[in-house]
Design a protein around this motif. Structure first.
Motif, PDB file in Angstrom:
ATOM      1  N   UNK A 341      16.925   8.470   9.642  1.00  0.00           N
ATOM      2  CA  UNK A 341      16.471   9.909   9.382  1.00  0.00           C
ATOM      3  C   UNK A 341      15.081  10.652  10.472  1.00  0.00           C
ATOM      4  N   UNK A 342      15.186  11.754  10.875  1.00  0.00           N
ATOM      5  CA  UNK A 342      13.951  11.823  11.434  1.00  0.00           C
ATOM      6  C   UNK A 342      12.892  12.967  10.265  1.00  0.00           C
ATOM      7  N   UNK A 343      11.638  13.347  10.643  1.00  0.00           N
ATOM      8  CA  UNK A 343      10.894  14.221   9.669  1.00  0.00           C
ATOM      9  C   UNK A 343       9.750  13.357   8.954  1.00  0.00           C
ATOM     10  N   UNK A 344       8.584  13.765   8.536  1.00  0.00           N
ATOM     11  CA  UNK A 344       7.714  13.163   8.018  1.00  0.00           C
ATOM     12  C   UNK A 344       7.683  12.152   6.737  1.00  0.00           C
ATOM     13  N   UNK A 345       9.355  12.159   5.913  1.00  0.00           N
ATOM     14  CA  UNK A 345       9.467  11.191   5.023  1.00  0.00           C
ATOM     15  C   UNK A 345       9.052  11.628   4.063  1.00  0.00           C
ATOM     16  N   UNK A 346       9.020  10.993   2.764  1.00  0.00           N
ATOM     17  CA  UNK A 346       8.929  11.796   1.254  1.00  0.00           C
ATOM     18  C   UNK A 346       8.067  11.416   0.208  1.00  0.00           C
ATOM     19  N   UNK A 347       8.129  12.428  -0.489  1.00  0.00           N
ATOM     20  CA  UNK A 347       6.798  11.676  -1.867  1.00  0.00           C
ATOM     21  C   UNK A 347       7.581  10.499  -3.178  1.00  0.00           C
ATOM     22  N   UNK A 348       6.695   9.611  -3.151  1.00  0.00           N
ATOM     23  CA  UNK A 348       8.011   8.475  -4.094  1.00  0.00           C
ATOM     24  C   UNK A 348       6.824   8.670  -5.247  1.00  0.00           C
ATOM     25  N   UNK A 349       7.101   9.014  -6.423  1.00  0.00           N
ATOM     26  CA  UNK A 349       7.288   9.053  -8.236  1.00  0.00           C
ATOM     27  C   UNK A 349       7.121   8.142  -8.474  1.00  0.00           C
ATOM     28  N   UNK A 350       6.365   7.363  -9.235  1.00  0.00           N
ATOM     29  CA  UNK A 350       6.693   6.248 -10.144  1.00  0.00           C
ATOM     30  C   UNK A 350       6.307   6.137 -11.213  1.00  0.00           C
ATOM     31  N   UNK A 351       6.110   5.324 -12.654  1.00  0.00           N
ATOM     32  CA  UNK A 351       5.772   4.482 -13.886  1.00  0.00           C
ATOM     33  C   UNK A 351       5.678   3.529 -12.987  1.00  0.00           C
ATOM     34  N   UNK A 352       4.284   3.250 -14.051  1.00  0.00           N
ATOM     35  CA  UNK A 352       4.051   1.511 -14.046  1.00  0.00           C
ATOM     36  C   UNK A 352       5.937   0.183 -13.805  1.00  0.00           C
ATOM     37  N   UNK A 353       4.970  -0.004 -13.322  1.00  0.00           N
ATOM     38  CA  UNK A 353       6.425  -1.486 -13.318  1.00  0.00           C
ATOM     39  C   UNK A 353       5.717  -2.119 -13.744  1.00  0.00           C
ATOM     40  N   UNK A 354       6.988  -3.032 -14.168  1.00  0.00           N
ATOM     41  CA  UNK A 354       6.747  -4.713 -14.957  1.00  0.00           C
ATOM     42  C   UNK A 354       6.077  -5.165 -13.761  1.00  0.00           C
ATOM     43  N   UNK A 355       5.152  -5.748 -14.893  1.00  0.00           N
ATOM     44  CA  UNK A 355       4.334  -6.875 -14.415  1.00  0.00           C
ATOM     45  C   UNK A 355       5.108  -7.729 -13.787  1.00  0.00           C
ATOM     46  N   UNK A 356       4.127  -8.427 -12.575  1.00  0.00           N
ATOM     47  CA  UNK A 356       5.008  -8.999 -11.304  1.00  0.00           C
ATOM     48  C   UNK A 356       6.033  -8.490 -10.424  1.00  0.00           C
ATOM     49  N   UNK A 357       6.552  -7.585 -10.928  1.00  0.00           N
ATOM     50  CA  UNK A 357       7.707  -6.655 -10.140  1.00  0.00           C
ATOM     51  C   UNK A 357       6.765  -6.373  -8.756  1.00  0.00           C
ATOM     52  N   UNK A 358       7.627  -6.735  -7.147  1.00  0.00           N
ATOM     53  CA  UNK A 358       7.156  -6.270  -6.300  1.00  0.00           C
ATOM     54  C   UNK A 358       7.707  -5.170  -6.062  1.00  0.00           C
ATOM     55  N   UNK A 359       6.588  -4.740  -4.543  1.00  0.00           N
ATOM     56  CA  UNK A 359       6.676  -3.221  -4.602  1.00  0.00           C
ATOM     57  C   UNK A 359       8.428  -2.873  -3.505  1.00  0.00           C
TER      58      UNK A 359
END
Length: 371
Positions: A341-359
């Protein structure tokens, strides 16, 4: 003699009150059966809500409406139960039915005493609406209350929505609330009570100038009227009436922008994702509203002015790739375009992930390095 079965001319304040109530109900409460709609007056026994009850009772006598009342006992004063019972008796004598007294628990929290009482009051009213099946609830807020709300909004540095004051109609938790008296002054509600030979209760907390709204009512507005001339309260309320439709239009347009930005973005489980090209192309007035709504939709809180400005700058591409932290534990990341895809990309809005979760795997090399 009251205005019911009176001799002589109808009080002009009573006539104005009746007109506003009937217009409000006809405009916002659809008649879905042969039976007239049931409305409840939220009444404390004070002059504003008691005047509203007396005016609404006229339409109950005529059979135009079914009119009941809900009296909320906040339990904040030693005699609160007695005050609520007295208000209920007055309302029943006026001809309202059903009249329901409901006791609530006001939880002291970070929102302050006024907000805590308001939250408890609306919860109590909603519970009574559920029991009675009422079509709407009438609130006795006046032009003076509206002026105070606008002035408080100005003092906070708020935007269009806050400066629009209290809306004449609002849906909250499935309940329709109407404010028919926003064009009537507090003095007019006192005149209605006098014409109907009703003795209102005067809440002592309304004189407590440790509360912000009370200070505005008894100190700030009178001072401003002395300095700027009479009619200031009406002018502030008029500003709210002008700004209300503007705020509604901008909120609607921002909601459409948010939907377009979400539709144009990739789906990521557990995240709210916005297409940056769509966001950046929008007018700032809509872009900021859409970003604020996105934070709330992601599970956060409405951003303060400074935080929203930081998020707007972040969406424009300034600074590192994130995250920007928003109130309510929402993190906002700026992501590069997905493969192909092309363009500037996107914003991702997330709540906290569980401890130990990877990006998430969507993180780019730049984001991993900067994070």
């Amino acid at each position: 003699m009251t205005q019911f079965a009176r001799r002589g001319r109808l009080s002009p304040d009573v006539a104005a009150g009746r007109r506003h109530v009937l217009d409000s109900v006809r405009q916002h409460v659809p008649r879905v059966s042969a039976e007239p709609p049931l409305v409840l007056v939220a009444c404390s026994g004070g002059p504003d809500s008691l005047a509203l009850a007396a005016v609404a009772a006229h339409f109950a006598r005529r059979g135009t409406l079914r009119v009941g009342a809900v009296v909320v006992d906040h339990g904040l004063q030693a005699d609160s139960a007695a005050v609520a019972a007295r208000a209920a008796r007055t309302l029943e004598r006026t001809g309202l039915a059903p009249v329901v007294v409901t006791a609530v628990t006001v939880r002291r929290d970070a929102g302050g005493p006024e907000m805590a009482a308001r939250t408890a009051r609306y919860a109590g009213i909603a519970e009574v609406v559920g029991r009675t099946g009422a079509d709407a609830v009438l609130l006795g807020h006046t032009l003076d209350d509206q002026a105070e709300s606008v002035l408080l909004g100005l003092a906070r540095g708020s935007g269009t929505r806050s400066l629009a004051g209290m809306p004449p109609v609002r849906e909250l938790d499935g309940v329709t609330y109407l404010r028919p008296f926003l064009d009537l002054s507090r003095e007019q509600t006192l005149q209605i009570c006098a014409a109907e030979q009703l003795e209102p209760w005067h809440d002592p907390t309304n004189r407590d100038t440790t509360l912000m709204r009370s200070r505005v009512r008894h100190r700030v507005l009178p001072l401003l009227e002395d300095e700027l001339g009479p009619g200031l309260a009406r002018a502030l309320a008029r500003s709210a009436a002008i700004l209300g439709p503007d705020a509604d239009y901008l909120d609607s347009a921002a909601a459409e922008l948010l939907e377009r930005a979400r539709a144009a973005a990739p789906e990521l489980p557990g995240s709210l994702v916005l297409d940056l090209a769509t966001v950046r192309a929008a007018h700032p007035a809509l872009r900021r509203r859409a970003l604020s709504a996105a934070v709330v939709a992601a599970g956060g809180q409405t951003p303060a002015y400074e935080r929203l400005g930081a998020l707007d700058e972040f969406a424009a591409g300034h600074g590192a790739a994130g995250p920007v932290q928003m109130a309510g534990k929402v993190s906002v990341w700026r992501r590069r375009p997905t493969a192909g895809t092309r363009g500037p990309g996107h914003l991702e809005l997330v709540r906290p992930r569980p401890a130990g979760a990877t990006r998430p795997a969507s993180a780019s090399h730049e984001e991993r390095r900067e994070g």
